[in-house]
Design an enzyme around this catalytic site. Structure first.
Site, PDB file in Angstrom:
ATOM      1  N   ASN B  87     -58.500  16.931  54.431  1.00 25.59           N
ATOM      2  CA  ASN B  87     -57.353  16.151  53.977  1.00 25.59           C
ATOM      3  C   ASN B  87     -56.930  15.033  54.927  1.00 25.59           C
ATOM      4  O   ASN B  87     -56.303  14.072  54.504  1.00 25.59           O
ATOM      5  CB  ASN B  87     -56.184  17.126  53.746  1.00 25.59           C
ATOM      6  CG  ASN B  87     -54.884  16.415  53.510  1.00 25.59           C
ATOM      7  OD1 ASN B  87     -54.645  15.871  52.442  1.00 25.59           O
ATOM      8  ND2 ASN B  87     -54.036  16.371  54.527  1.00 25.59           N
ATOM      9  N   TYR B 153     -59.488   1.050  52.678  1.00 26.99           N
ATOM     10  CA  TYR B 153     -59.044   2.399  52.309  1.00 26.99           C
ATOM     11  C   TYR B 153     -59.777   2.852  51.045  1.00 26.99           C
ATOM     12  O   TYR B 153     -60.306   3.971  50.984  1.00 26.99           O
ATOM     13  CB  TYR B 153     -57.529   2.400  52.081  1.00 26.99           C
ATOM     14  CG  TYR B 153     -56.960   3.741  51.701  1.00 26.99           C
ATOM     15  CD1 TYR B 153     -56.734   4.712  52.674  1.00 26.99           C
ATOM     16  CD2 TYR B 153     -56.650   4.061  50.376  1.00 26.99           C
ATOM     17  CE1 TYR B 153     -56.208   5.947  52.332  1.00 26.99           C
ATOM     18  CE2 TYR B 153     -56.129   5.290  50.026  1.00 26.99           C
ATOM     19  CZ  TYR B 153     -55.907   6.228  51.003  1.00 26.99           C
ATOM     20  OH  TYR B 153     -55.391   7.462  50.664  1.00 26.99           O
ATOM     21  N   ALA B 155     -62.636   1.842  49.870  1.00 23.11           N
ATOM     22  CA  ALA B 155     -64.053   2.084  50.164  1.00 23.11           C
ATOM     23  C   ALA B 155     -64.232   3.437  50.847  1.00 23.11           C
ATOM     24  O   ALA B 155     -65.158   4.192  50.541  1.00 23.11           O
ATOM     25  CB  ALA B 155     -64.601   0.975  51.064  1.00 23.11           C
ATOM     26  N   SER B 156     -63.304   3.743  51.764  1.00 21.99           N
ATOM     27  CA  SER B 156     -63.425   5.004  52.510  1.00 21.99           C
ATOM     28  C   SER B 156     -63.270   6.206  51.589  1.00 21.99           C
ATOM     29  O   SER B 156     -63.905   7.234  51.787  1.00 21.99           O
ATOM     30  CB  SER B 156     -62.385   5.054  53.642  1.00 21.99           C
ATOM     31  OG  SER B 156     -61.084   5.289  53.138  1.00 21.99           O
TER      32      SER B 156
END
Lengths: 76, 248
Positions: B87, B153, B155-156
């Site tokens: 998470n 973000y 893409a990650s």
């Protein structure tokens, strides 16, 4: 940190606004091209060029480009 | 009737548990009967989560998931797991034209490389039990929609969704399930220290048909659903929890 260089960096974020319209006394919120996208662009620029993270609210509360410059200086 | 979502005696490892969705997940897992091992960077806030956990037998460990030595230490301490919730994550809003290689590296190292590498280590060290469940906190962003300044973000997180599809196939013979939850904007402190202001977040709410952002507890419900035996026939899926945001 030098004011003329800052004004140039600020002007670089614009595509359609002539650099001659941008100086320390420009009320940048009144420029036709000003938008939330440009605001993010200016925030990213201040982080990258001057190592200072400004918030959208701080930018919103600034009237002149000089005000933004002063704000960055106060945070450096 | 027995609670179908119970996690009694399951051992669940949760990263990014010091706050937000991670903390809510740890508390809910413990409430549903699990033993949890929680990790994060910040000792004060991680301890706060630990103190709030219901039941006994929980553990906590401080770790920077981008550091190999911390990962190795963490793996050594872990028991065999029934569940792994990856998470931990960060957000950075930056326009592509103003970004640098270091921005790409930073966000990918925390949001993508660390979760994938940690999974590699868990599997190599046989820390994942047969029939276990792995859940990644992905995002609505990058997978279901885009936003200005959110490319890195997105893409990650999209990378995690891509990874899950193959991992799910690789571990399916052992009955291990792999899924993601994909939250819309959730009321956590992930937006602190970004250029996004509370006022701006407030105006974003107009894009949510259900009229508000998610609560960490609501995302935790989705994660625990995927951890529970209720979803033994679910793998490789993305559970979108977004208040209807991507409908419009």
């Amino acid at each position: 940190m030098e004011i003329n260089e800052f004004v140039k960096h600020f002007a670089d974020q614009f595509d359609d606004t002539d650099a001659s319209e941008i100086n320390t006394q420009t009320k940048f919120h009144d420029l036709d091209e000003w938008s939330s996208l440009l605001a993010l662009s200016v925030l990213n620029m201040t982080e990258k060029k001057y190592g200072v993270n400004l918030s959208f609210d701080e930018l919103k509360n600034s009237v002149l480009i000089q005000d933004v410059f002063n704000l960055i200086q106060s945070k450096q | 009737m027995q609670n179908p979502y119970q996690l009694t005696n399951k051992c669940i490892f949760i990263t990014g548990a010091a706050s937000g969705i991670g903390r809510a997940t740890a508390l809910l897992c413990a409430g549903l009967g699990a033993k949890v091992i929680i990790t994060d960077l910040n000792e004060t806030t991680l301890l706060k989560t630990y103190e709030l956990l219901e039941g006994e037998g929980h553990k906590y460990a401080l770790a920077d998931l981008t550091k190999e030595e911390d990962l190795i230490g963490l793996i050594d301490e872990l028991p065999i797991l029934d569940g792994f919730v990856s998470n931990a994550g960060i957000i950075k809003t930056i326009l592509t034209q103003l970004g640098e290689k270091s921005d790409v590296e930073k966000i990918l190292s925390i949001n993508t490389i660390a979760p994938i590498h940690l999974t590699q280590l868990l599997l190599q060290n046989k820390k994942i039990k047969k029939d276990a469940s792995i859940v990644y906190t992905s995002s609505m962003a990058g997978v279901f929609n885009g936003a200005i300044g959110n490319g890195l973000y997105g893409a990650s997180k999209a990378a995690i969704n891509g990874f899950v599809k193959s991992l799910a196939l690789e571990v399916a013979p052992r009955g291990i399930r792999v899924n993601t939850v994909n939250p819309g904007i959730t009321e956590t402190n992930i937006y602190n220290n970004t250029s996004i202001t509370p006022e701006q977040l407030e105006s974003e709410k107009a894009h949510y048909p259900l009229g508000r952002f998610g609560k960490p507890e609501e995302i935790a419900m989705g994660i625990c659903y995927l951890l529970s035996d209720t979803t033994k026939w679910m793998t490789g899926t993305s559970l979108l929890i977004d208040g209807g945001c991507t409908l419009i």
